[in-house]
Design a protein around this motif. Structure first.
Motif, PDB file in Angstrom:
ATOM      1  N   CYS A  56     -67.616 -46.856 -53.978  1.00 42.17           N
ATOM      2  CA  CYS A  56     -68.814 -46.053 -54.236  1.00 42.17           C
ATOM      3  C   CYS A  56     -68.876 -44.862 -53.286  1.00 42.17           C
ATOM      4  N   ALA A  57     -68.341 -45.010 -52.057  1.00 40.01           N
ATOM      5  CA  ALA A  57     -68.316 -43.882 -51.121  1.00 40.01           C
ATOM      6  C   ALA A  57     -67.383 -42.783 -51.638  1.00 40.01           C
ATOM      7  N   ALA A  58     -66.214 -43.172 -52.151  1.00 30.16           N
ATOM      8  CA  ALA A  58     -65.286 -42.188 -52.719  1.00 30.16           C
ATOM      9  C   ALA A  58     -65.931 -41.461 -53.893  1.00 30.16           C
ATOM     10  N   TYR A  59     -66.636 -42.193 -54.738  1.00 29.86           N
ATOM     11  CA  TYR A  59     -67.305 -41.572 -55.886  1.00 29.86           C
ATOM     12  C   TYR A  59     -68.340 -40.552 -55.436  1.00 29.86           C
ATOM     13  N   ASN A  60     -69.159 -40.899 -54.456  1.00 31.72           N
ATOM     14  CA  ASN A  60     -70.207 -39.991 -53.997  1.00 31.72           C
ATOM     15  C   ASN A  60     -69.637 -38.710 -53.385  1.00 31.72           C
ATOM     16  N   TYR A  61     -68.534 -38.831 -52.644  1.00 31.66           N
ATOM     17  CA  TYR A  61     -67.966 -37.652 -52.000  1.00 31.66           C
ATOM     18  C   TYR A  61     -67.127 -36.793 -52.952  1.00 31.66           C
ATOM     19  N   LEU A  62     -66.610 -37.383 -54.019  1.00 33.54           N
ATOM     20  CA  LEU A  62     -65.664 -36.653 -54.876  1.00 33.54           C
ATOM     21  C   LEU A  62     -66.186 -36.387 -56.282  1.00 33.54           C
ATOM     22  N   ARG A  63     -67.402 -36.756 -56.585  1.00 30.69           N
ATOM     23  CA  ARG A  63     -67.847 -36.648 -57.974  1.00 30.69           C
ATOM     24  C   ARG A  63     -67.902 -35.210 -58.486  1.00 30.69           C
ATOM     25  N   SER A  64     -68.022 -34.227 -57.605  1.00 29.08           N
ATOM     26  CA  SER A  64     -68.001 -32.827 -58.037  1.00 29.08           C
ATOM     27  C   SER A  64     -66.812 -32.077 -57.451  1.00 29.08           C
ATOM     28  N   ARG A  65     -65.786 -32.831 -57.016  1.00 28.04           N
ATOM     29  CA  ARG A  65     -64.625 -32.221 -56.367  1.00 28.04           C
ATOM     30  C   ARG A  65     -63.349 -32.715 -57.026  1.00 28.04           C
ATOM     31  N   PRO A  66     -62.284 -31.895 -57.001  1.00 26.07           N
ATOM     32  CA  PRO A  66     -61.019 -32.323 -57.603  1.00 26.07           C
ATOM     33  C   PRO A  66     -60.357 -33.427 -56.785  1.00 26.07           C
ATOM     34  N   ILE A  67     -59.685 -34.324 -57.483  1.00 24.43           N
ATOM     35  CA  ILE A  67     -58.952 -35.414 -56.836  1.00 24.43           C
ATOM     36  C   ILE A  67     -57.455 -35.150 -56.993  1.00 24.43           C
ATOM     37  N   ASP A  68     -56.736 -35.138 -55.895  1.00 22.81           N
ATOM     38  CA  ASP A  68     -55.292 -34.879 -55.908  1.00 22.81           C
ATOM     39  C   ASP A  68     -54.558 -36.214 -56.036  1.00 22.81           C
ATOM     40  N   TRP A  69     -54.352 -36.646 -57.279  1.00 26.30           N
ATOM     41  CA  TRP A  69     -53.742 -37.950 -57.513  1.00 26.30           C
ATOM     42  C   TRP A  69     -52.278 -37.977 -57.091  1.00 26.30           C
ATOM     43  N   ARG A  70     -51.565 -36.864 -57.187  1.00 22.79           N
ATOM     44  CA  ARG A  70     -50.168 -36.827 -56.748  1.00 22.79           C
ATOM     45  C   ARG A  70     -50.075 -37.071 -55.244  1.00 22.79           C
ATOM     46  N   LEU A  71     -50.965 -36.451 -54.503  1.00 21.75           N
ATOM     47  CA  LEU A  71     -50.997 -36.664 -53.058  1.00 21.75           C
ATOM     48  C   LEU A  71     -51.333 -38.115 -52.734  1.00 21.75           C
ATOM     49  N   LEU A  72     -52.326 -38.656 -53.422  1.00 25.08           N
ATOM     50  CA  LEU A  72     -52.753 -40.030 -53.171  1.00 25.08           C
ATOM     51  C   LEU A  72     -51.647 -41.027 -53.497  1.00 25.08           C
ATOM     52  N   THR A  73     -50.847 -40.731 -54.509  1.00 19.42           N
ATOM     53  CA  THR A  73     -49.753 -41.634 -54.871  1.00 19.42           C
ATOM     54  C   THR A  73     -48.755 -41.758 -53.732  1.00 19.42           C
ATOM     55  N   GLY A  74     -48.339 -40.617 -53.179  1.00 14.69           N
ATOM     56  CA  GLY A  74     -47.387 -40.639 -52.076  1.00 14.69           C
ATOM     57  C   GLY A  74     -47.945 -41.312 -50.839  1.00 14.69           C
ATOM     58  N   LEU A  75     -49.176 -40.963 -50.488  1.00 16.26           N
ATOM     59  CA  LEU A  75     -49.804 -41.559 -49.309  1.00 16.26           C
ATOM     60  C   LEU A  75     -49.997 -43.061 -49.469  1.00 16.26           C
ATOM     61  N   SER A  76     -50.432 -43.482 -50.653  1.00 19.68           N
ATOM     62  CA  SER A  76     -50.721 -44.898 -50.850  1.00 19.68           C
ATOM     63  C   SER A  76     -49.457 -45.743 -50.837  1.00 19.68           C
ATOM     64  N   LEU A  77     -48.374 -45.253 -51.450  1.00 19.33           N
ATOM     65  CA  LEU A  77     -47.131 -46.028 -51.487  1.00 19.33           C
ATOM     66  C   LEU A  77     -46.525 -46.168 -50.091  1.00 19.33           C
ATOM     67  N   CYS A  78     -46.458 -45.065 -49.360  1.00 18.57           N
ATOM     68  CA  CYS A  78     -45.969 -45.147 -47.974  1.00 18.57           C
ATOM     69  C   CYS A  78     -46.914 -46.002 -47.139  1.00 18.57           C
ATOM     70  N   GLY A  79     -48.202 -45.870 -47.403  1.00 16.90           N
ATOM     71  CA  GLY A  79     -49.190 -46.607 -46.636  1.00 16.90           C
ATOM     72  C   GLY A  79     -49.129 -48.102 -46.857  1.00 16.90           C
ATOM     73  N   LEU A  80     -48.823 -48.539 -48.081  1.00 14.32           N
ATOM     74  CA  LEU A  80     -48.745 -49.975 -48.349  1.00 14.32           C
ATOM     75  C   LEU A  80     -47.644 -50.632 -47.535  1.00 14.32           C
ATOM     76  N   PHE A  81     -46.545 -49.931 -47.370  1.00 16.65           N
ATOM     77  CA  PHE A  81     -45.460 -50.446 -46.534  1.00 16.65           C
ATOM     78  C   PHE A  81     -45.951 -50.579 -45.087  1.00 16.65           C
ATOM     79  N   GLY A  82     -46.698 -49.561 -44.632  1.00 22.12           N
ATOM     80  CA  GLY A  82     -47.259 -49.616 -43.290  1.00 22.12           C
ATOM     81  C   GLY A  82     -48.278 -50.726 -43.133  1.00 22.12           C
TER      82      GLY A  82
END
Length: 245
Positions: A56-82
């Motif tokens: 719900c925090a992500a929704y409130n901060y991003l509901r009127s802003r663009p979401i960079d899903w390509r960036l999130l994909t790279g960060l999340s995959l590397c992050g899961l290993f971490g």
């Protein structure tokens, strides 16, 4: 009575954290430890709480802003290993020896942010590509799984500096990452038996309510307000880590 107290603690911690990007675990984990909860159980319970309120925090901060899903994909995959290795370290290593080091790093980042008044206030062109920025997911994910306190500050500064996000957009992207990483970390802790049902059954509702109210207020007040809160809370948490948990 204890359930009501746990609910209130989780609500207040998450309310403050979701407004400022500061750490909720810096407040809750010491209290859970005071209740006699072992550190891995306290951290695992906090990860489970986080996986419920950050959406719900992500929704409130991003509901009127663009979401960079390509960036999130790279960060999340590397992050899961971490995250995987971070949870292993928490279970097997005494984190007390690393807290002062984390406090120094966090305090330096707060000073760095304070000395750059435009950082995070307005969006700007990226200075680093998505692929290279994604590599930051490895240490950020490791820290999320290991300890997590102040990781929203670390991640937000990385996104503001490399991708030119303003602070609200950076926090929104962090909260999406935090959901992915926290779910994975919570599964790891629960799978190994590090959870307390009596604790999370009372803390999750408080965290959800606090996360919603806090992020709603932060998104309405704007990036300048959030940055001021960000600096104050970040300084307090870094000094707390440096001089004593």
């Amino acid at each position: 009575m204890k359930s009501v107290l746990i609910f209130c603690i989780a609500f207040l911690a998450t309310l403050t954290g979701s407004i400022s990007g500061g750490s909720t675990s810096m407040v809750t984990i010491p209290i859970w430890l005071m209740f006699g909860v072992p550190l891995p159980v306290a951290v695992g319970s906090e990860k489970l709480n986080t996986s419920f309120w950050v959406g719900c925090a992500a929704y409130n901060y991003l509901r009127s802003r663009p979401i960079d899903w390509r960036l999130l994909t790279g960060l999340s995959l590397c992050g899961l290993f971490g995250v995987y290795w971070g949870t292993r370290v928490t279970i097997s290593v005494n984190s007390e020896i690393l807290k002062p080091c984390i406090g120094v790093i966090l305090f330096l980042l707060v000073i760095f942010t304070a000395l750059r008044p435009r950082l995070g206030v307005l969006s700007k062109p990226p200075t680093l590509g998505r692929l290279l920025t994604g590599v930051f997911g490895l240490p950020l994910g490791f820290y999320e799984g290991f300890f997590g306190s102040g990781n929203s500050i670390f991640t937000s500064i990385v996104l503001c500096q490399t991708r030119g996000h303003d602070l609200l957009q950076a926090l929104g992207h962090y909260y999406i990452l935090a959901w992915m990483w926290s779910v994975f970390a919570a599964i790891r802790y629960i799978h190994q038996g590090y959870y307390a049902l009596w604790l999370v059954s009372a803390s999750i509702p408080g965290a959800i309510l606090g996360g919603y109210v806090g992020s709603r207020l932060g998104s309405k007040r704007g990036a300048v307000f959030v940055k001021r809160m960000f600096l104050v809370v970040g300084a307090i948490f870094s000094l707390k880590l440096l001089f004593g948990y």
